[in-house]
Design a protein around this motif. Sequence first.
Motif, PDB file in Angstrom:
ATOM      1  N   LEU A   1       0.807   9.819  -5.095  1.00  0.00           N
ATOM      2  CA  LEU A   1       1.323  11.147  -4.746  1.00  0.00           C
ATOM      3  C   LEU A   1       2.394  11.611  -5.716  1.00  0.00           C
ATOM      4  N   ALA A   2       3.211  10.682  -6.202  1.00  0.00           N
ATOM      5  CA  ALA A   2       4.232  11.035  -7.191  1.00  0.00           C
ATOM      6  C   ALA A   2       3.587  11.532  -8.475  1.00  0.00           C
ATOM      7  N   LEU A   3       2.513  10.869  -8.903  1.00  0.00           N
ATOM      8  CA  LEU A   3       1.825  11.322 -10.113  1.00  0.00           C
ATOM      9  C   LEU A   3       1.275  12.731  -9.947  1.00  0.00           C
ATOM     10  N   ARG A   4       0.720  13.024  -8.786  1.00  0.00           N
ATOM     11  CA  ARG A   4       0.222  14.385  -8.550  1.00  0.00           C
ATOM     12  C   ARG A   4       1.344  15.407  -8.674  1.00  0.00           C
ATOM     13  N   ALA A   5       2.495  15.075  -8.086  1.00  0.00           N
ATOM     14  CA  ALA A   5       3.625  16.004  -8.150  1.00  0.00           C
ATOM     15  C   ALA A   5       4.149  16.151  -9.573  1.00  0.00           C
ATOM     16  N   ILE A   6       4.194  15.058 -10.299  1.00  0.00           N
ATOM     17  CA  ILE A   6       4.676  15.105 -11.683  1.00  0.00           C
ATOM     18  C   ILE A   6       3.715  15.903 -12.551  1.00  0.00           C
ATOM     19  N   ARG A   7       2.418  15.648 -12.384  1.00  0.00           N
ATOM     20  CA  ARG A   7       1.422  16.330 -13.232  1.00  0.00           C
ATOM     21  C   ARG A   7       1.274  17.795 -12.894  1.00  0.00           C
ATOM     22  N   ALA A   8       1.719  18.214 -11.720  1.00  0.00           N
ATOM     23  CA  ALA A   8       1.755  19.643 -11.421  1.00  0.00           C
ATOM     24  C   ALA A   8       2.740  20.364 -12.337  1.00  0.00           C
ATOM     25  N   VAL A   9       3.723  19.618 -12.840  1.00  0.00           N
ATOM     26  CA  VAL A   9       4.720  20.168 -13.763  1.00  0.00           C
ATOM     27  C   VAL A   9       4.388  19.798 -15.199  1.00  0.00           C
ATOM     28  N   THR A  10       4.017  18.528 -15.406  1.00  0.00           N
ATOM     29  CA  THR A  10       3.736  17.986 -16.741  1.00  0.00           C
ATOM     30  C   THR A  10       2.319  17.433 -16.721  1.00  0.00           C
ATOM     31  N   PRO A  11       1.327  18.245 -17.020  1.00  0.00           N
ATOM     32  CA  PRO A  11      -0.070  17.803 -16.855  1.00  0.00           C
ATOM     33  C   PRO A  11      -0.422  16.559 -17.655  1.00  0.00           C
TER      34      PRO A  11
ATOM     35  N   PHE B   1       0.831  -1.208   0.000  1.00  0.00           N
ATOM     36  CA  PHE B   1       0.000   0.000   0.000  1.00  0.00           C
ATOM     37  C   PHE B   1       0.862   1.253   0.000  1.00  0.00           C
ATOM     38  N   ASN B   2       1.935   1.249   0.780  1.00  0.00           N
ATOM     39  CA  ASN B   2       2.820   2.401   0.840  1.00  0.00           C
ATOM     40  C   ASN B   2       3.368   2.749  -0.544  1.00  0.00           C
ATOM     41  N   GLN B   3       3.736   1.737  -1.301  1.00  0.00           N
ATOM     42  CA  GLN B   3       4.282   1.975  -2.636  1.00  0.00           C
ATOM     43  C   GLN B   3       3.206   2.481  -3.599  1.00  0.00           C
ATOM     44  N   CYS B   4       1.992   1.949  -3.472  1.00  0.00           N
ATOM     45  CA  CYS B   4       0.911   2.431  -4.337  1.00  0.00           C
ATOM     46  C   CYS B   4       0.521   3.867  -3.985  1.00  0.00           C
ATOM     47  N   ARG B   5       0.485   4.173  -2.695  1.00  0.00           N
ATOM     48  CA  ARG B   5       0.199   5.559  -2.310  1.00  0.00           C
ATOM     49  C   ARG B   5       1.319   6.480  -2.777  1.00  0.00           C
ATOM     50  N   ALA B   6       2.566   5.994  -2.704  1.00  0.00           N
ATOM     51  CA  ALA B   6       3.688   6.781  -3.213  1.00  0.00           C
ATOM     52  C   ALA B   6       3.532   7.035  -4.710  1.00  0.00           C
TER      53      ALA B   6
ATOM     54  N   GLU C   1      -9.693   5.170  -0.121  1.00  0.00           N
ATOM     55  CA  GLU C   1     -10.705   5.628  -1.059  1.00  0.00           C
ATOM     56  C   GLU C   1     -10.170   6.683  -2.023  1.00  0.00           C
ATOM     57  N   ALA C   2      -8.992   7.242  -1.745  1.00  0.00           N
ATOM     58  CA  ALA C   2      -8.414   8.224  -2.669  1.00  0.00           C
ATOM     59  C   ALA C   2      -8.139   7.614  -4.044  1.00  0.00           C
ATOM     60  N   PHE C   3      -7.955   6.302  -4.088  1.00  0.00           N
ATOM     61  CA  PHE C   3      -7.683   5.644  -5.371  1.00  0.00           C
ATOM     62  C   PHE C   3      -8.945   5.474  -6.214  1.00  0.00           C
ATOM     63  N   LEU C   4     -10.116   5.603  -5.598  1.00  0.00           N
ATOM     64  CA  LEU C   4     -11.359   5.306  -6.311  1.00  0.00           C
ATOM     65  C   LEU C   4     -11.675   6.328  -7.388  1.00  0.00           C
ATOM     66  N   THR C   5     -11.032   7.470  -7.364  1.00  0.00           N
ATOM     67  CA  THR C   5     -11.265   8.480  -8.403  1.00  0.00           C
ATOM     68  C   THR C   5     -10.662   8.078  -9.749  1.00  0.00           C
ATOM     69  N   GLY C   6      -9.775   7.088  -9.743  1.00  0.00           N
ATOM     70  CA  GLY C   6      -9.109   6.694 -10.988  1.00  0.00           C
ATOM     71  C   GLY C   6      -7.925   7.566 -11.337  1.00  0.00           C
ATOM     72  N   GLU C   7      -7.542   8.442 -10.416  1.00  0.00           N
ATOM     73  CA  GLU C   7      -6.426   9.357 -10.668  1.00  0.00           C
ATOM     74  C   GLU C   7      -5.125   8.613 -10.956  1.00  0.00           C
TER      75      GLU C   7
ATOM     76  N   LEU D   1      -5.701  -1.526  -6.649  1.00  0.00           N
ATOM     77  CA  LEU D   1      -5.638  -0.232  -5.969  1.00  0.00           C
ATOM     78  C   LEU D   1      -5.488   0.906  -6.968  1.00  0.00           C
ATOM     79  N   LEU D   2      -4.491   0.806  -7.826  1.00  0.00           N
ATOM     80  CA  LEU D   2      -4.188   1.898  -8.746  1.00  0.00           C
ATOM     81  C   LEU D   2      -5.301   2.118  -9.764  1.00  0.00           C
ATOM     82  N   CYS D   3      -5.993   1.064 -10.133  1.00  0.00           N
ATOM     83  CA  CYS D   3      -7.078   1.187 -11.110  1.00  0.00           C
ATOM     84  C   CYS D   3      -8.419   1.555 -10.464  1.00  0.00           C
ATOM     85  N   GLY D   4      -8.426   1.786  -9.160  1.00  0.00           N
ATOM     86  CA  GLY D   4      -9.649   2.222  -8.490  1.00  0.00           C
ATOM     87  C   GLY D   4     -10.663   1.117  -8.282  1.00  0.00           C
ATOM     88  N   ARG D   5     -10.207  -0.130  -8.215  1.00  0.00           N
ATOM     89  CA  ARG D   5     -11.119  -1.265  -8.052  1.00  0.00           C
ATOM     90  C   ARG D   5     -11.236  -1.738  -6.606  1.00  0.00           C
TER      91      ARG D   5
END
Length: 702
Positions: free
Chosen positions: A166-176, A158-163, A238-244, A212-216
Amino acid sequence: MLEVWGGVECSVVRIRNAYRDQVAETGHRDRPEDLDAIAALGIRTLRYPILWESVAPDDPETCDWSWHDARLARLRALGIDVIAGLVHHGSGPRYTSLADPNFPALLAQYAGRVAARYPWIERFTPVNEPLTTARFAGLYGHWYPHRRSEAEFLRMMFNQCRATLLALRAIRAVTPGAHLIQTEDVGRTFSTPALAEQAAYENERRWLSLDLLCGRLDPTHPWFERFLALGLPRAELEAFLTGEARPALIGVNHYLTSERYLDERTRAYPRHLRGGNGRRRYADAEAVRLRHLADRTGPKARLDEVWARYGQALAVTEVHHGCSRDDQLRWLSEVWQAAVDLRREQVPVEAVTVWSLFGAVDWNTLLVARAGHYEPGAFDIRAPQPRLTALGQATRELAATGGFRHPVLAAPGWWRRECRFYASERGTGETAGAPGVAVLQDGAGYAEAIARICAARGLRPVILDEAALPEALARPGLWALIDPTPLPLEEMVLRYPGGSFRAGIRTGALRAGIAARADLRFLTVSSALVFEGQAGRPLTEDDPVQPCGPYGHSAAEREAQIRAAHPGALVVRTGPVFGLSGEAALRLLPDRPDRRAWRSTEADLVSPAYLPDLVHAALDLLIDGESGIWHLAHAGATTWAGLAHRLARAAGLPQPAPEPAGSGRIFVLASVRGSLMPALDSAVARCAEALLRPGPGRCAAE
């Protein structure tokens, strides 16, 4: 069109307090020219490391980008797209770990910096194989932080999936428009009916990271409550359920050992496969070795499963097999064909990735043992510069044409042959369609031993005598001719130095000429005695020949005439060969009933070669299309007396009386083309075991 991607084995794995870095161990870190070699293969997409442990090893605020700046700039100039990996089987730098609640936030901080520094990179794998890494670090205890419980495994996964989220959010803040390319090994578990519950558990568990990553993984998911029971916040689940964090592409890393079979009948399997779950004892075996599972295993079946579950674009993101060159080619061919077939069935498999382009070190023990066990890839790094192998040639052909050819592909890989089955299921029979290899009879048993090794590699050996050679080589289906006839002569010369033994100059050239006219590859052996032994150092292929005695002169002339008769001939120089049942190495062991006296120049240093290692290395070179002179000998010179001591010690037998240390001539071989043989001590240990405990109907050379 199906694409060919590439990958550099880049794992940075912490084991206790030490790190292992495959980029360093394979030498890629110090060879910027590797990138041009990759481009020359036609690869235009590369999984490449920008690993956290390498950039910020000591302090999250202190980053050294110098190595990556240079490499990534060169890749961009070469027109190669990068899929950036940030953690590859690692636990992060020393200031964190997979069990650290701050691991996700720290990796996200690093990911944002990577994106800011390299804004042109659009595809990322923040964490490679999170579930597999959690199994090895949290369930089996192989890697740091060396835990062994389901709870620790789940937290680390879970820690790695949450990482990743969060990493994707940080990356997309620069590269949408950044895309997630998520890799995982999703090997299936099969079982006997008695262990169906354990198999079902493992088959549910294998999907957790992707679910987890696919929001299932919602409240109806069978594992949702287990995660809550660990104390994980519901909001984070539940943060993964958005499909982000849903991957743009799922990368399947499939290996022949990925699929398992559980069987309570433990005695039917080798001892190292026996274990259990703490409640029941059972064997955990490779499913590919069970006959009744033959049509349910393999890359196509697993890719189809992933597509059916997630409906996402797919790629095979690692294709590597640490084995002989012929089976490396067959594995790549099978995975490629599986992808082609699925595309025809409208499954969107976008690419197949030739992984470990520069090989891998010690992955046969999951990096736990530091034995230096090297598995080549598209390139073999055991040379002054990485040498293109047949696998690399196949990669280049795939990138250019979408297919590749090689005679060895006429036979299936070991995972499709009868030899793969455990003893209780094994059948008999020759591999149909296997490329033929003619082996000349030598009268001392070498031809038979070489033939057995060829057969074990899916080649069809035909042992011939001199008279049958011309007619036999005219038959269809032959690929190569092997002439081992100098091997027993070499033994005689060493046993009786100064005699009149000579190599067959004329016959060697005639055989090579016949092979050339039949358009066959030709392999023969030659001797270190083409050197006089007075140089005071190991000698290489570049050193001029200065023959020792009549045999050395005849061997040097034989080499020259063979190469003139067959310009593509492969001539392997080696030292005294041991490991054949009834041959010199066995007679060196004390207290054996077939021990006989042997004589040699006591103080001469030689480069012994264990017959199976010699044959496997030579066959790999033959398949690679190599020619000319190659030196094949183990690293580690000794005298014959020294070899006797090593063998006796390895066998646990009384050692012979001490003999003089090496102080005479030096018939030691080195290579400027590539040191392909393992260390001498490794060969001696395996030889001693095989000589003293050969299997039924086997000789030590198998």
